[in-house]
Write a protein that holds these residues in place. Structure first.
Motif, PDB file in Angstrom:
ATOM      1  N   LEU A 165      -7.541  17.702 -33.422  1.00  0.00           N
ATOM      2  CA  LEU A 165      -6.580  17.473 -34.492  1.00  0.00           C
ATOM      3  C   LEU A 165      -6.817  16.143 -35.193  1.00  0.00           C
ATOM      4  O   LEU A 165      -6.749  16.066 -36.432  1.00  0.00           O
ATOM      5  CB  LEU A 165      -5.157  17.526 -33.931  1.00  0.00           C
ATOM      6  N   ASP A 166      -7.097  15.101 -34.452  1.00  0.00           N
ATOM      7  CA  ASP A 166      -7.357  13.792 -35.055  1.00  0.00           C
ATOM      8  C   ASP A 166      -8.562  13.854 -35.984  1.00  0.00           C
ATOM      9  O   ASP A 166      -8.520  13.339 -37.118  1.00  0.00           O
ATOM     10  CB  ASP A 166      -7.584  12.749 -33.965  1.00  0.00           C
ATOM     11  N   GLY A 167      -9.644  14.486 -35.534  1.00  0.00           N
ATOM     12  CA  GLY A 167     -10.846  14.593 -36.347  1.00  0.00           C
ATOM     13  C   GLY A 167     -10.621  15.443 -37.578  1.00  0.00           C
ATOM     14  O   GLY A 167     -11.123  15.113 -38.676  1.00  0.00           O
ATOM     15  N   TRP A 168      -9.860  16.529 -37.457  1.00  0.00           N
ATOM     16  CA  TRP A 168      -9.599  17.402 -38.606  1.00  0.00           C
ATOM     17  C   TRP A 168      -8.781  16.672 -39.678  1.00  0.00           C
ATOM     18  O   TRP A 168      -9.067  16.795 -40.869  1.00  0.00           O
ATOM     19  CB  TRP A 168      -8.847  18.654 -38.142  1.00  0.00           C
ATOM     20  N   ILE A 169      -7.775  15.936 -39.221  1.00  0.00           N
ATOM     21  CA  ILE A 169      -6.943  15.189 -40.180  1.00  0.00           C
ATOM     22  C   ILE A 169      -7.790  14.129 -40.905  1.00  0.00           C
ATOM     23  O   ILE A 169      -7.705  13.982 -42.136  1.00  0.00           O
ATOM     24  CB  ILE A 169      -5.746  14.530 -39.477  1.00  0.00           C
ATOM     25  N   ARG A 170      -8.601  13.397 -40.154  1.00  0.00           N
ATOM     26  CA  ARG A 170      -9.406  12.328 -40.764  1.00  0.00           C
ATOM     27  C   ARG A 170     -10.434  12.900 -41.744  1.00  0.00           C
ATOM     28  O   ARG A 170     -10.675  12.327 -42.822  1.00  0.00           O
ATOM     29  CB  ARG A 170     -10.087  11.499 -39.682  1.00  0.00           C
ATOM     30  N   GLY A 197      -1.839  11.565 -49.926  1.00  0.00           N
ATOM     31  CA  GLY A 197      -1.394  11.942 -48.587  1.00  0.00           C
ATOM     32  C   GLY A 197      -1.862  10.922 -47.576  1.00  0.00           C
ATOM     33  O   GLY A 197      -2.877  10.243 -47.781  1.00  0.00           O
ATOM     34  N   THR A 198      -1.115  10.835 -46.451  1.00  0.00           N
ATOM     35  CA  THR A 198      -1.475   9.887 -45.399  1.00  0.00           C
ATOM     36  C   THR A 198      -1.659  10.633 -44.081  1.00  0.00           C
ATOM     37  O   THR A 198      -1.302  11.809 -43.944  1.00  0.00           O
ATOM     38  CB  THR A 198      -0.372   8.829 -45.228  1.00  0.00           C
ATOM     39  N   TYR A 199      -2.238   9.935 -43.149  1.00  0.00           N
ATOM     40  CA  TYR A 199      -2.432  10.495 -41.803  1.00  0.00           C
ATOM     41  C   TYR A 199      -1.088  10.887 -41.210  1.00  0.00           C
ATOM     42  O   TYR A 199      -0.921  11.984 -40.666  1.00  0.00           O
ATOM     43  CB  TYR A 199      -3.138   9.473 -40.915  1.00  0.00           C
ATOM     44  N   ASP A 200      -0.118  10.025 -41.334  1.00  0.00           N
ATOM     45  CA  ASP A 200       1.202  10.293 -40.752  1.00  0.00           C
ATOM     46  C   ASP A 200       1.862  11.511 -41.388  1.00  0.00           C
ATOM     47  O   ASP A 200       2.442  12.361 -40.689  1.00  0.00           O
ATOM     48  CB  ASP A 200       2.096   9.067 -40.927  1.00  0.00           C
ATOM     49  N   GLY A 201       1.782  11.594 -42.717  1.00  0.00           N
ATOM     50  CA  GLY A 201       2.399  12.744 -43.403  1.00  0.00           C
ATOM     51  C   GLY A 201       1.760  14.053 -42.973  1.00  0.00           C
ATOM     52  O   GLY A 201       2.450  15.066 -42.762  1.00  0.00           O
ATOM     53  N   LEU A 202       0.433  14.088 -42.837  1.00  0.00           N
ATOM     54  CA  LEU A 202      -0.257  15.303 -42.415  1.00  0.00           C
ATOM     55  C   LEU A 202       0.094  15.635 -40.956  1.00  0.00           C
ATOM     56  O   LEU A 202       0.428  16.789 -40.627  1.00  0.00           O
ATOM     57  CB  LEU A 202      -1.780  15.135 -42.574  1.00  0.00           C
TER      58      LEU A 202
END
Length: 235
Positions: free
Chosen positions: A133-138, A151-156
């Motif tokens: 999940l971390d890699g997909w978001i980044r 968009g931000t990491y936190d929002g996603l």
């Protein structure tokens, strides 16, 4: 005075006086002839001597002319030597300049090649992302940034956890969308028409692909709500 009679065939006899007169005349004539001939012959001989004899000049008379010619010749030779030296110097200078330019061009080319090699050597490797999940978001954030999607990491992350608990294969089979035959699928529960309409180039054409799903959902949320950060419930 008795008359003189001429006897035919005989000349009149010359008297003593006549003989003396004739002798005197002859003597005077010879003297005159000698006088007239001697000066004439002398003048002609002198003229012939002047014409025939070569003109002679002394060394002192020839010295200025000789010195002048020698000086001119020396000056001409000096000028020619000076020009030759100047031409040789110019040719040498031109050759040195050409060699210097060639060396400089070679140096610049070598430096440029060296810089290119260094750039190639330090070229960063392609960015990799963890398959979680971390890699997909980044990865989605990098694609969003490239396409100007906010968009931000936190929002996603916040919306993913609420919608699918981080499961890219999650399917909602009970809501109105499922009843209508277009169930919500993936991390951010995107239906097929929305995914197709907001798909972002460079990502997979699959709702189950985590990066494609996140990016399409963020693109949709930005269009409808301004940013995925502004979504706090079903959207």
């Amino acid at each position: 005075m008795p008359k003189q009679q001429n006897t035919p065939g005989h000349s009149r006899a010359l008297t003593k006086t006549h003989k003396l007169s004739i002798a005197g005349v002859a003597t005077l004539g010879a003297a005159a002839l000698a006088f007239s001939l001697v000066p004439g012959n002398t003048q002609q001989a002198s003229a012939d001597s002047v014409s025939a004899a070569p003109v002679a000049f002394s060394a002192e008379q020839l010295k200025p002319a000789t010195a002048g010619l020698s000086g001119q010749l020396a000056d001409a030779q000096a000028a020619a030597a000076k020009k030759k030296a100047a031409d040789a110097a110019a040719a040498k200078k031109a050759a040195e300049a050409a060699a210097k330019k060639k060396a400089e061009d070679a140096r610049k080319a070598k430096e440029a090649a060296s810089r290119s090699a260094k750039r190639a050597a330090v070229k960063p490797a392609a960015k990799t992302y963890a398959n979680n999940l971390d890699g997909w978001i980044r990865q989605s954030l990098d694609i969003m940034k490239k396409h100007g999607i906010p968009g931000t990491y936190d929002g996603l992350h916040r919306n993913i956890i609420r919608e699918s608990a981080g499961d890219p294969n999650a399917i909602n089979g009970w809501d109105i969308n499922a009843i209508n035959g277009t169930p919500s699928i993936g991390l951010l529960q995107v239906i097929k028409p929305t995914f197709d309409a907001y798909h972002v180039a460079g990502t997979a054409w699959s709702q189950y692909n985590p990066v494609a799903n996140i990016t399409a959902a963020a693109n949709y949320a930005a269009d409808r709500y301004g940013s995925i950060d502004n979504v706090n419930s079903a959207y």
